[in-house]
Design a protein around this motif. Structure first.
Motif, short mmCIF file in Angstrom:
data_model
loop_
_atom_site.label_atom_id
_atom_site.label_comp_id
_atom_site.label_asym_id
_atom_site.label_seq_id
_atom_site.Cartn_x
_atom_site.Cartn_y
_atom_site.Cartn_z
N GLU A 115 -10.75 1.21 -2.43
CA GLU A 115 -10.83 0.71 -3.81
C GLU A 115 -12.15 -0.04 -4.02
OE1 GLU A 115 -5.99 0.29 -4.50
OE2 GLU A 115 -7.14 -1.45 -3.83
N LYS A 167 -3.49 -10.02 8.09
CA LYS A 167 -4.51 -9.59 7.12
C LYS A 167 -5.76 -10.48 7.23
CE LYS A 167 -2.55 -6.08 4.94
NZ LYS A 167 -3.14 -4.72 4.89
N ARG A 203 -6.12 0.72 1.82
CA ARG A 203 -6.46 1.16 0.46
C ARG A 203 -7.51 0.27 -0.17
NH1 ARG A 203 -2.84 4.21 -2.44
NH2 ARG A 203 -3.34 3.07 -4.34
N GLY A 236 0.81 -1.21 0.00
CA GLY A 236 0.00 0.00 0.00
C GLY A 236 0.85 1.27 0.00
N GLN A 246 -2.42 -9.66 -8.56
CA GLN A 246 -3.00 -9.19 -9.82
C GLN A 246 -2.74 -7.71 -9.99
OE1 GLN A 246 -4.41 -11.05 -12.12
NE2 GLN A 246 -4.23 -12.94 -10.93
N ARG A 306 -2.02 -8.55 0.43
CA ARG A 306 -0.99 -9.58 0.55
C ARG A 306 -1.43 -10.64 1.55
NH1 ARG A 306 2.33 -7.20 4.93
NH2 ARG A 306 1.56 -5.07 5.10
N1 UDP Z 1 -2.93 -4.99 -4.54
C1 UDP Z 1 -2.62 -5.24 -5.87
N2 UDP Z 1 -2.69 -6.53 -6.33
C2 UDP Z 1 -3.02 -7.58 -5.52
C3 UDP Z 1 -3.33 -7.31 -4.16
C4 UDP Z 1 -3.28 -6.01 -3.70
O1 UDP Z 1 -2.30 -4.34 -6.64
O2 UDP Z 1 -3.05 -8.70 -6.00
C5 UDP Z 1 -2.90 -3.60 -4.07
C6 UDP Z 1 -4.26 -3.09 -3.61
O3 UDP Z 1 -5.03 -2.73 -4.75
C7 UDP Z 1 -3.88 -1.93 -2.71
C8 UDP Z 1 -2.54 -2.36 -2.13
O4 UDP Z 1 -2.10 -3.48 -2.89
O5 UDP Z 1 -3.73 -0.73 -3.45
C9 UDP Z 1 -2.63 -2.78 -0.67
O6 UDP Z 1 -2.78 -1.64 0.13
P1 UDP Z 1 -3.46 -1.69 1.57
O7 UDP Z 1 -3.42 -0.30 2.12
O8 UDP Z 1 -4.80 -2.31 1.50
O9 UDP Z 1 -2.55 -2.68 2.41
P2 UDP Z 1 -0.98 -2.62 2.80
O10 UDP Z 1 -0.23 -3.33 1.72
O11 UDP Z 1 -0.58 -1.17 2.89
O12 UDP Z 1 -0.91 -3.32 4.11
#
Ligand code: UDP
Length: 422
Positions: free
Chosen positions: A338, A256, A334, A53, A309, A251
């Motif tokens: 989303e 999570k 995030r 994120g 993805q 992730r």
């Molecule tokens: N994300 C992605 N592909 C995936 C899983 C997650 O691009 O397969 C992105 C998701 O869209 C988001 C980010 O990873 O923008 C995760 O951000 P979040 O604040 O939810 O968690 P963090 O990684 O900061 O703990």
């Protein structure tokens, strides 16, 4: 209450704790010609080559000022490729020994890596001298960038993406963060009030001195799928066309809470669960445990492991509901915004920054973190009442656009960077 704007320049020689508040998130963007011409050159530093994120938040910001900035990454990976694809200048400063510092670092661990740390501190400081501001996007970046302040003498901003408590971090790490923030950081911007509150509790700094700037989510990427034939989209993604799909994005990591979603699914006879994401920071054993858990629960045929993805908007549009199941307070989340931008009903674990985003029964649904029965019940409620689910999703989209827009995020961050640079 949020900090109020301060028209006087920041006094960089003062510790953060005694400085005036720096930024008013509700203030209009500074858009005068004088401001634009004075836009500072920024050196961004991030510890990760992976796409978490914090990295997505930096990607957007760095993308808004590619001609005046450079990004230093402390390890290589797909984040570099994404930055370069948007035209950003990237330098990777990898030191395997320093990369070995883990979240729960002990004092002894830290001692072993001191020579590597000093090398990276010097390298970052040397690079920083060519820029007006040093923008540190992660905790390791904070340590390496702020320690070098006597060498580079540049204003330092830290974008704090974490809730700084002992549940998440080791005592030694928190102590280092505390003293660096007090004496070597000019401005901390927190990604949620929950993160800001944890910083105030750790450092004793007045929380009013820590502006909150929420991550922005680009609506355009989600709008691409308005009016899309969901069955065709599911076919393209290899998902069952007729099933009722709950999507969990992020992730794969124990906190999570993907295991909580699996337990809830076992109580919902014909629903399916799609896990979108990969173990980014060495949580492969947990990923395997999830597969074993699905098999043991007899639901393996209803659980889809999609892996990481790139096209999250497409995958979100294919879902009936978006879940967020973190068992510890989420600093921001995030994936929740989303899901809202994708016009989907979102069920989220009510802790940390999440409660600043989701209003229960208005733009989403909140459940107690880690409560399997409550999660299963919430999924059942939204599934049984599609019109209510649609009402939540419609309001969610409005809130995502008004409260968490990309424009607002970039404007406020640009304002913060400008103010720190003066
Ligand atoms: N994300 C992605 N592909 C995936 C899983 C997650 O691009 O397969 C992105 C998701 O869209 C988001 C980010 O990873 O923008 C995760 O951000 P979040 O604040 O939810 O968690 P963090 O990684 O900061 O703990």
């Amino acid at each position: 209450m949020r900090p109020t704007i301060d028209a006087t320049p920041l006094a960089h020689s003062l510790p953060l704790s005694s400085r005036p508040a720096a930024l008013d998130p509700s203030a209009p963007p500074a858009a005068s010609a004088a401001h634009v011409s004075a836009t500072p050159n920024v050196l961004f530093v991030d510890q990760s080559g992976q796409l978490g994120g914090a990295e997505f938040a930096l990607l957007e910001l760095a993308g808004s000022c590619v001609t005046r900035s450079e990004v230093v990454l402390l390890s290589d990976g797909p984040f570099r490729t994404r930055l370069e694809a948007i035209g950003a200048r990237v330098q990777v400063m990898n030191d395997a020994r320093v990369s070995g510092i883990v979240r729960q670092a002990s004092g002894l661990n830290c001692l072993r890596v001191v020579p590597g740390i000093l090398r990276q501190v010097r390298a970052i400081a040397q690079r920083a001298r060519a820029f007006d501001v040093l923008f540190l996007n992660t905790q390791k970046a904070l340590v390496l960038g702020a320690l070098g302040k006597p060498l580079h003498r540049r204003p330092v901003i830290w974008y704090q993406h974490d809730i700084l408590t002992r549940e998440h971090f080791g005592r030694a790490q928190l102590t280092v963060v505390k003293w660096l923030v007090r004496f070597a950081v000019d401005l901390v911007v927190a990604n949620s009030q929950a993160s800001a509150n944890s910083l105030a509790a750790l450092t004793g700094i007045d929380v009013q001195r820590v502006p909150v700037i929420y991550n922005g989510i680009g609506a355009g990427a989600f709008g691409r799928f308005d009016g899309t034939d969901v069955a065709a989209l599911r076919r393209r993604l290899g998902l069952p066309e007729q099933a009722w799909l709950a999507g969990l994005f992020g992730r794969l990591a124990p906190w999570k809470g993907q295991h909580v979603a699996l337990d809830a699914l076992a109580r919902l006879p014909d629903a399916h669960l799609v896990l979108v994401g990969a173990p980014l920071f060495g949580e492969d054993a947990y990923a395997q445990r999830l597969r074993d858990q699905a098999a043991a629960l007899g639901i393996a045929d209803r659980v889809h492991f999609a892996g990481f993805q790139d096209d999250v908007p497409a995958w979100m549009k294919a879902m009936d509901v978006i879940l967020h199941t973190s068992t510890e307070p989420e600093p921001f989340g995030r994936v929740i915004v989303e899901g809202m931008a994708a016009v989907k009903p979102v069920i989220a674990a009510a802790a940390g920054g999440v409660t600043e985003i989701v209003r229960h029964g208005k733009n989403g649904w909140l459940v107690k973190p880690g409560d399997v029965a409550a999660l299963a019940e919430a999924i059942g409620v939204l599934r049984a009442d599609p019109s209510m689910a649609q009402r939540l999703a419609t309001q969610a989209q409005i809130d995502a656009h008004t409260e968490f827009s990309m424009e607002r995020y970039v404007q406020r961050m640009t304002q913060a960077i400008g103010q720190a640079a003066r």
